[in-house]
Design a protein around this motif. Structure first.
Motif, PDB file in Angstrom:
ATOM      1  N   ALA A   1      -0.806  -2.956   4.799  1.00  0.00           N
ATOM      2  CA  ALA A   1       0.266  -1.973   4.662  1.00  0.00           C
ATOM      3  C   ALA A   1       1.009  -2.147   3.341  1.00  0.00           C
ATOM      4  O   ALA A   1       1.371  -1.150   2.685  1.00  0.00           O
ATOM      5  CB  ALA A   1       1.235  -2.103   5.839  1.00  0.00           C
ATOM      6  N   ARG A   2       1.248  -3.379   2.953  1.00  0.00           N
ATOM      7  CA  ARG A   2       1.948  -3.633   1.686  1.00  0.00           C
ATOM      8  C   ARG A   2       1.090  -3.180   0.514  1.00  0.00           C
ATOM      9  O   ARG A   2       1.607  -2.606  -0.449  1.00  0.00           O
ATOM     10  CB  ARG A   2       2.259  -5.124   1.572  1.00  0.00           C
ATOM     11  N   ARG A   3      -0.198  -3.414   0.594  1.00  0.00           N
ATOM     12  CA  ARG A   3      -1.096  -2.952  -0.466  1.00  0.00           C
ATOM     13  C   ARG A   3      -1.038  -1.439  -0.592  1.00  0.00           C
ATOM     14  O   ARG A   3      -0.949  -0.899  -1.713  1.00  0.00           O
ATOM     15  CB  ARG A   3      -2.525  -3.418  -0.149  1.00  0.00           C
ATOM     16  N   ARG A   4      -1.104  -0.718   0.537  1.00  0.00           N
ATOM     17  CA  ARG A   4      -1.070   0.748   0.499  1.00  0.00           C
ATOM     18  C   ARG A   4       0.246   1.255  -0.084  1.00  0.00           C
ATOM     19  O   ARG A   4       0.270   2.185  -0.903  1.00  0.00           O
ATOM     20  CB  ARG A   4      -1.257   1.311   1.894  1.00  0.00           C
ATOM     21  N   ALA A   5       1.362   0.647   0.348  1.00  0.00           N
ATOM     22  CA  ALA A   5       2.672   1.130  -0.081  1.00  0.00           C
ATOM     23  C   ALA A   5       2.931   0.868  -1.559  1.00  0.00           C
ATOM     24  O   ALA A   5       3.506   1.719  -2.255  1.00  0.00           O
ATOM     25  CB  ALA A   5       3.764   0.454   0.764  1.00  0.00           C
ATOM     26  N   LEU A   6       2.495  -0.280  -2.058  1.00  0.00           N
ATOM     27  CA  LEU A   6       2.827  -0.663  -3.434  1.00  0.00           C
ATOM     28  C   LEU A   6       1.750  -0.269  -4.432  1.00  0.00           C
ATOM     29  O   LEU A   6       2.060   0.121  -5.566  1.00  0.00           O
ATOM     30  CB  LEU A   6       3.056  -2.175  -3.487  1.00  0.00           C
TER      31      LEU A   6
ATOM     32  N   GLU B   1     -10.871  -1.860   1.836  1.00  0.00           N
ATOM     33  CA  GLU B   1     -10.017  -2.671   2.701  1.00  0.00           C
ATOM     34  C   GLU B   1     -10.829  -3.736   3.427  1.00  0.00           C
ATOM     35  O   GLU B   1     -10.339  -4.838   3.693  1.00  0.00           O
ATOM     36  CB  GLU B   1      -9.262  -1.794   3.700  1.00  0.00           C
TER      37      GLU B   1
ATOM     38  N   ASP C   1      -2.461  -6.908   9.062  1.00  0.00           N
ATOM     39  CA  ASP C   1      -1.881  -5.555   9.063  1.00  0.00           C
ATOM     40  C   ASP C   1      -0.761  -5.457   8.030  1.00  0.00           C
ATOM     41  O   ASP C   1      -0.626  -4.442   7.326  1.00  0.00           O
ATOM     42  CB  ASP C   1      -1.334  -5.216  10.452  1.00  0.00           C
TER      43      ASP C   1
ATOM     44  N   GLY D   1      -1.367   1.606  -3.465  1.00  0.00           N
ATOM     45  CA  GLY D   1      -2.250   2.703  -3.070  1.00  0.00           C
ATOM     46  C   GLY D   1      -3.674   2.208  -2.910  1.00  0.00           C
ATOM     47  O   GLY D   1      -3.928   1.149  -2.331  1.00  0.00           O
ATOM     48  N   ASP D   2      -4.620   2.964  -3.466  1.00  0.00           N
ATOM     49  CA  ASP D   2      -6.024   2.571  -3.355  1.00  0.00           C
ATOM     50  C   ASP D   2      -6.559   1.974  -4.653  1.00  0.00           C
ATOM     51  O   ASP D   2      -7.767   1.952  -4.897  1.00  0.00           O
ATOM     52  CB  ASP D   2      -6.882   3.773  -2.941  1.00  0.00           C
TER      53      ASP D   2
END
Length: 634
Positions: free
Chosen positions: A419-424, A459, A415, A426-427
């Motif tokens: 989350a870190r991937r999304r925040a830094l 993901e 998780d 995105g997609d």
């Protein structure tokens, strides 16, 4: 640098290709293409002080068949040990050693025919020899002898070093010199003096890569290449001309020929033995327990120690938060790239960026291993005496990697990664890369040992990619390399670098030192480039565009243009796909070359002025740096 030397370099650097070819041709015609008398031969000849060539001067040659007519290069054999070294120094080949060997031995369409002319004191005649493993067609052999004779002052006769070469000479109608005639009958011959203790391995054809540093290799035939070993014993009469014999001198290990060695000492295979070639005869006997312990202690002194991995840090730091001091947490690759990212932010005038990303530190790997009960399996493999059995090791490591792939990342860790991937990021598509504590070490580069997963989009694929990278710590090639270097496998950990994937227009490698002339006084930047993402450059598939940039003279020398007719791009659903291209266009503009050179110099200074091996990519006119490690000198 003196004013005169600068002037000379400037003239050389700005010489047009046509002028350079003309001047090179004149020099080669005057000095390299003909041996006009015995004095010419003696100036280039190396005379061995031991072994089969004792007192027999020899001069290596390379015939370049790409020329019409073929051009002879008589090599200064006092200066160059290898054909490859000479041809590389002249920029006549830009391939790596393995690719050069594969292309120029036993191939009818080879560019270079390689061998040596030897003066035999016993019969006062000159002979032509080739490596015994080189299979040659009758037509090629006849053409070689005709070309050599036209450039040599005395009669030449072929001396075959294998049954195949003898049959080819007979088919071509060539006279030959026999081995007994040339050297006298020999039952044994010391090629390099020394003493070694190690496990005797009777090496099957094609199994050379499975040898370990503590092995004594008993060879039925001399291979083209051999990993570092403790000693070499051949049952086939051989020559110091071959690469392995020369490597034995470099490594300082015993190397000898003994007739029927494979039959005489087959009963000692797999046992610890003492090979002694210091006297007049070759001896092989079982080693005592004390001798084995002393040899193991000697090798242990030279073991490479993996830096301690910090298993307490559990953050997910962005690259920009890291510098070279983070290696104990996130591995040398990520830490060094963090240092480069800081340089890009501080020196905006350099006009480059590092694609954004973050690291998954060693602690996440450790928790995964514990949660999935993998530690006992890892320890069992590293402690099992069968790990030196290639077939057993291959199967055991494959089973271990399968357990990594089937394992479950602890939910809290997964998780946090998502989350870190999304925040830094995105997609954005990702490159999921290894960053271990067993690479970029003094004496152990580790390049290419561990896996990278390109263009990870979904993901659902993210967790699988991370587990693939973690599991690649137990690739067979990585395990064998660490075993040879004496690295403790149980001290090794894998971090992961998650980085925005860039669908590059061009990519490649840059070294801030000339790999073909590491001792050059002037500054040189070597650049290898291909269109598309950089996987095909570092894998060495087909010839890249290769250039030398001299910053002090602002000159760019084109060594080769890319011959690759395929480029790799990101596939829409993830992964990569091949796209056909025109191979005849330049990859880099002069402006991009100069900018890369300036960036490379700045990165070298950021790492204490140590020469760097740098991976880069280009999108439009934007330059991005994706890796920097210390350059490993030859």
């Amino acid at each position: 640098m003196t004013g005169f030397l600068r002037l000379v370099l400037a003239v050389l650097a700005f010489t047009t290709p046509a002028m350079a070819r003309s001047q090179d041709s004149a020099r080669e015609q005057a000095g390299d293409e003909r041996i006009s008398n015995e004095a010419d031969f003696n100036r280039k000849a190396r005379t061995e002080t031991g072994g089969r060539f004792l007192g027999a001067p020899r001069v290596m040659f390379a015939i370049d068949r790409s020329k019409a007519p073929p051009r002879i290069h008589w090599i200064d054999t006092k200066r160059y040990l290898y054909h490859f070294s000479y041809l590389q120094a002249r920029y006549l080949t830009l391939a790596d050693a393995d690719a050069f060997i594969d292309a120029n031995y036993s191939k009818p369409d080879r560019r270079f025919v390689l061998g040596a002319v030897v003066r035999y004191p016993l019969i006062a005649r000159y002979g032509v020899e080739m490596w015994e493993g080189d299979k040659v067609e009758p037509e090629l052999l006849a053409a070689m002898m005709a070309t050599l004779q036209a450039g040599f002052h005395a009669p030449l006769t072929f001396k075959p070093n294998s049954t195949q070469q003898l049959e080819a000479a007979r088919a071509a109608g060539l006279p030959v010199i026999g081995i007994d005639e040339a050297y006298g009958a020999r039952e044994q011959l010391v090629l390099n003096r020394g003493r070694a203790v190690g496990r005797l391995v009777l090496v099957a054809d094609g199994a050379e890569d499975d040898l370990l540093p503590g092995d004594i290799a008993l060879l039925k035939a001399m291979p083209i290449r051999l990993p570092p070993v403790a000693g070499i014993l051949s049952s086939t009469f051989t020559t110091p001309i071959n690469h392995v014999s020369l490597l034995a001198k470099t490594w300082g290990i015993p190397n000898a020929y003994r007739a029927e060695a494979d039959r005489l000492w087959a009963g000692l295979a797999g046992k610890q033995v003492v090979l002694d070639t210091r006297g007049a005869s070759v001896t092989l006997r079982p080693a005592t327990a004390a001798e084995v312990r002393a040899a193991e202690q000697s090798r242990a002194v030279r073991r490479i120690r993996a830096p301690r991995a910090d298993l307490t840090y559990s953050g997910l730091p962005a690259l920009a938060e890291q510098d070279s001091g983070w290696a104990s947490r996130t591995g040398a690759k990520a830490a060094n790239l963090g240092e480069v990212a800081r340089l890009a932010m501080k020196r905006s005038e350099l006009d480059f960026v590092v694609p954004p990303g973050f690291s998954i530190p060693f602690a996440f790997y450790e928790r995964f291993v514990v949660a999935n009960g993998l530690a006992p399996a890892i320890e069992a493999i590293t402690r099992d005496g069968r790990r030196n059995d290639p077939a057993w090791r291959r199967d055991a490591l494959a089973a271990l990697r399968a357990r990594f792939a089937a394992g479950t990342i602890p939910p809290g860790d997964l998780d946090a990664i998502v989350a870190r991937r999304r925040a830094l990021l995105g997609d954005k598509a990702l490159f999921v890369r290894s960053s271990t504590n067993a690479e970029d070490l003094p004496g152990f580069n580790g390049a290419g040992l561990y896996d990278t997963v390109p263009n990870v989009v979904e993901e659902a694929a993210l967790a699988a990619a991370v587990k693939t990278v973690w599991g690649s710590l137990w690739n067979e090639r990585a395990f064998a390399a660490r075993e040879r270097a004496g690295i403790d496998h149980l001290a090794v950990r894998a971090a992961v670098l998650m980085q925005a994937g860039i669908d590059a227009d061009a990519a490649g490698v840059m070294t801030t030192i000339d790999p073909f002339d590491e001792q050059a006084d002037e500054r040189r930047i070597f650049i290898a480039a291909k269109r598309g993402i950089g996987i095909r450059v570092v894998e060495g598939r087909k010839i890249a565009e290769q250039l030398i940039y001299r910053p002090e003279l602002d000159s760019i020398q084109v060594l080769t243009r890319s011959q690759d007719d395929v480029m790799l791009h990101f596939a829409p659903g993830g992964g990569v796909e091949e796209v056909r291209i025109d191979p005849n266009r330049a990859v880099l503009s002069d402006d991009l070359v100069r900018r890369l050179g300036t960036i490379g110099g700045a990165i070298q200074r950021a790492f204490g002025s140590r020469p760097q091996d740098i991976e880069w990519l280009v999108v439009g006119d934007r330059i991005m740096i994706v890796q920097s490690r210390d350059y490993v000198r030859g």
